[in-house]
Scaffold this motif. Sequence first.
Motif, PDB file in Angstrom:
ATOM      1  N   SER A   2     -11.460 -33.104  51.416  1.00 46.81           N
ATOM      2  CA  SER A   2     -12.865 -33.295  51.110  1.00 46.81           C
ATOM      3  C   SER A   2     -13.680 -33.796  52.285  1.00 46.81           C
ATOM      4  O   SER A   2     -14.908 -33.770  52.243  1.00 46.81           O
ATOM      5  CB  SER A   2     -12.996 -34.276  49.934  1.00 46.81           C
ATOM      6  OG  SER A   2     -12.433 -35.527  50.263  1.00 46.81           O
ATOM      7  N   THR A  69      -8.563 -40.626  57.028  1.00 46.65           N
ATOM      8  CA  THR A  69      -8.141 -40.787  55.642  1.00 46.65           C
ATOM      9  C   THR A  69      -6.701 -41.279  55.555  1.00 46.65           C
ATOM     10  O   THR A  69      -5.862 -40.895  56.361  1.00 46.65           O
ATOM     11  CB  THR A  69      -8.282 -39.469  54.857  1.00 46.65           C
ATOM     12  OG1 THR A  69      -7.781 -39.671  53.530  1.00 46.65           O
ATOM     13  CG2 THR A  69      -7.498 -38.345  55.506  1.00 46.65           C
ATOM     14  N   GLN A  71      -4.984 -40.681  52.856  1.00 49.04           N
ATOM     15  CA  GLN A  71      -4.345 -39.856  51.844  1.00 49.04           C
ATOM     16  C   GLN A  71      -3.515 -38.724  52.451  1.00 49.04           C
ATOM     17  O   GLN A  71      -2.821 -38.021  51.730  1.00 49.04           O
ATOM     18  CB  GLN A  71      -5.403 -39.257  50.907  1.00 49.04           C
ATOM     19  CG  GLN A  71      -6.140 -40.306  50.097  1.00 49.04           C
ATOM     20  CD  GLN A  71      -7.064 -39.679  49.067  1.00 49.04           C
ATOM     21  OE1 GLN A  71      -6.867 -38.546  48.664  1.00 49.04           O
ATOM     22  NE2 GLN A  71      -8.065 -40.423  48.656  1.00 49.04           N
ATOM     23  N   LEU A 102      -2.162 -42.843  44.178  1.00 49.15           N
ATOM     24  CA  LEU A 102      -2.658 -41.528  44.584  1.00 49.15           C
ATOM     25  C   LEU A 102      -2.149 -40.440  43.641  1.00 49.15           C
ATOM     26  O   LEU A 102      -2.883 -39.500  43.319  1.00 49.15           O
ATOM     27  CB  LEU A 102      -2.231 -41.228  46.027  1.00 49.15           C
ATOM     28  CG  LEU A 102      -2.925 -42.053  47.115  1.00 49.15           C
ATOM     29  CD1 LEU A 102      -2.225 -41.878  48.453  1.00 49.15           C
ATOM     30  CD2 LEU A 102      -4.395 -41.659  47.223  1.00 49.15           C
ATOM     31  N   TYR A 103      -0.913 -40.584  43.184  1.00 46.69           N
ATOM     32  CA  TYR A 103      -0.364 -39.589  42.264  1.00 46.69           C
ATOM     33  C   TYR A 103      -1.085 -39.641  40.912  1.00 46.69           C
ATOM     34  O   TYR A 103      -1.412 -38.595  40.328  1.00 46.69           O
ATOM     35  CB  TYR A 103       1.136 -39.805  42.059  1.00 46.69           C
ATOM     36  CG  TYR A 103       1.736 -38.813  41.095  1.00 46.69           C
ATOM     37  CD1 TYR A 103       1.811 -37.461  41.408  1.00 46.69           C
ATOM     38  CD2 TYR A 103       2.200 -39.237  39.846  1.00 46.69           C
ATOM     39  CE1 TYR A 103       2.339 -36.542  40.510  1.00 46.69           C
ATOM     40  CE2 TYR A 103       2.733 -38.318  38.945  1.00 46.69           C
ATOM     41  CZ  TYR A 103       2.800 -36.974  39.285  1.00 46.69           C
ATOM     42  OH  TYR A 103       3.311 -36.069  38.396  1.00 46.69           O
ATOM     43  N   ASN A 105      -4.097 -40.448  40.368  1.00 50.47           N
ATOM     44  CA  ASN A 105      -5.465 -39.936  40.521  1.00 50.47           C
ATOM     45  C   ASN A 105      -5.518 -38.435  40.769  1.00 50.47           C
ATOM     46  O   ASN A 105      -6.519 -37.784  40.456  1.00 50.47           O
ATOM     47  CB  ASN A 105      -6.177 -40.668  41.662  1.00 50.47           C
ATOM     48  CG  ASN A 105      -6.444 -42.128  41.337  1.00 50.47           C
ATOM     49  OD1 ASN A 105      -6.514 -42.505  40.169  1.00 50.47           O
ATOM     50  ND2 ASN A 105      -6.575 -42.959  42.356  1.00 50.47           N
ATOM     51  N   SER A 106      -4.463 -37.884  41.383  1.00 52.72           N
ATOM     52  CA  SER A 106      -4.522 -36.482  41.806  1.00 52.72           C
ATOM     53  C   SER A 106      -3.482 -35.576  41.161  1.00 52.72           C
ATOM     54  O   SER A 106      -3.672 -34.362  41.102  1.00 52.72           O
ATOM     55  CB  SER A 106      -4.353 -36.401  43.323  1.00 52.72           C
ATOM     56  OG  SER A 106      -3.024 -36.752  43.687  1.00 52.72           O
ATOM     57  N   LYS A 107      -2.351 -36.168  40.751  1.00 51.36           N
ATOM     58  CA  LYS A 107      -1.211 -35.419  40.202  1.00 51.36           C
ATOM     59  C   LYS A 107      -0.594 -34.453  41.216  1.00 51.36           C
ATOM     60  O   LYS A 107       0.124 -33.527  40.841  1.00 51.36           O
ATOM     61  CB  LYS A 107      -1.620 -34.634  38.941  1.00 51.36           C
ATOM     62  CG  LYS A 107      -2.096 -35.512  37.785  1.00 51.36           C
ATOM     63  CD  LYS A 107      -1.035 -36.534  37.387  1.00 51.36           C
ATOM     64  CE  LYS A 107      -1.511 -37.426  36.251  1.00 51.36           C
ATOM     65  NZ  LYS A 107      -0.538 -38.488  35.913  1.00 51.36           N
ATOM     66  N   LEU A 108      -0.850 -34.677  42.506  1.00 53.19           N
ATOM     67  CA  LEU A 108      -0.238 -33.838  43.535  1.00 53.19           C
ATOM     68  C   LEU A 108       1.249 -34.182  43.654  1.00 53.19           C
ATOM     69  O   LEU A 108       1.611 -35.353  43.777  1.00 53.19           O
ATOM     70  CB  LEU A 108      -0.920 -34.041  44.885  1.00 53.19           C
ATOM     71  CG  LEU A 108      -2.329 -33.466  45.035  1.00 53.19           C
ATOM     72  CD1 LEU A 108      -2.904 -33.827  46.396  1.00 53.19           C
ATOM     73  CD2 LEU A 108      -2.321 -31.959  44.851  1.00 53.19           C
TER      74      LEU A 108
END
Length: 287
Positions: A2, A69, A71, A102-103, A105-108
């Motif tokens: 982003s 970042t 992330q 982070l997982y 929030n994003s599920k990556l």
Amino acid sequence: MSNIGPVFRHLRKSKGMTLKETADGLISSQFLSEFERGHSNISVVNFFSLLDKINVQITEFKIHSDELTEQTQQHFLSQYGKAYRSRNVVKLNELIDSQNKLYRNSKLPRFEHNVIILKQLINYFTNLPFNQTDANSIYHYLLNCEEWHYYELCLFGNSIFFMSLAQVEKLTRTASQKAHKYEKLLLNSSTFALVIMNVIDYFLEANYLAPVASLIKEVDRVLINKRYFYDKNQLNYLKGIYKIKMEMLEEGKDLCDEAIRLMSHFGAEDIANILQTELNEMLGKLE
């Protein structure tokens, strides 16, 4: 990613180029402005063309982006490496918390993979058994990837220590097959060589010698005509250990001694000392 618009704006301004000069012939100045403020997406073709306009390579752009970042995977690997080398369990637990957040929030998947690696490393440092369910999760992810890129190579390299011999052997064959088309890329060829050398080291420690000779040939092939001094020297050390284990003692010792001497000569004293200690312990057991 982003933040690519603001990063691009920073680089464009650092080159002294205006919006109009940069956008001319590609997109409107208004659209470029919206992209730089993060308000619009841009096609891959136009993005690469804009980078070319400001004379910035995609790898250089990524370095600037990563600096802005926490992330990115590169940031994680840097923090992980520091905690690993210092055996800092407190820092590893902090990284688990941040990667779990982070997982959520994003599920990556990569954030989940990072948590697994961190937990397994803590188990290793604290002499606890590895979580086989977690090991199987990463194993099946890698096995089912249609193509391997830099991420998959690094994931495999960082997961070797908690997988079974059978899993590592299977994934080594998978890596050779699926990463082959990208090995001409400088980053991937170096990473591939380092990962396979980690596999060789893992097999040697386990005295599982059957696949080692073919893996050494594979790394030799990847490194041919490339100026990777450290990688080639590390491979020579592993060749020496292999020969010692295959009862070619003098030839193996000579290879190891020369590799350690060169590491010390070129300033890698800490690594040279670790390898010398390892070699002495091995030779002591043979006496």
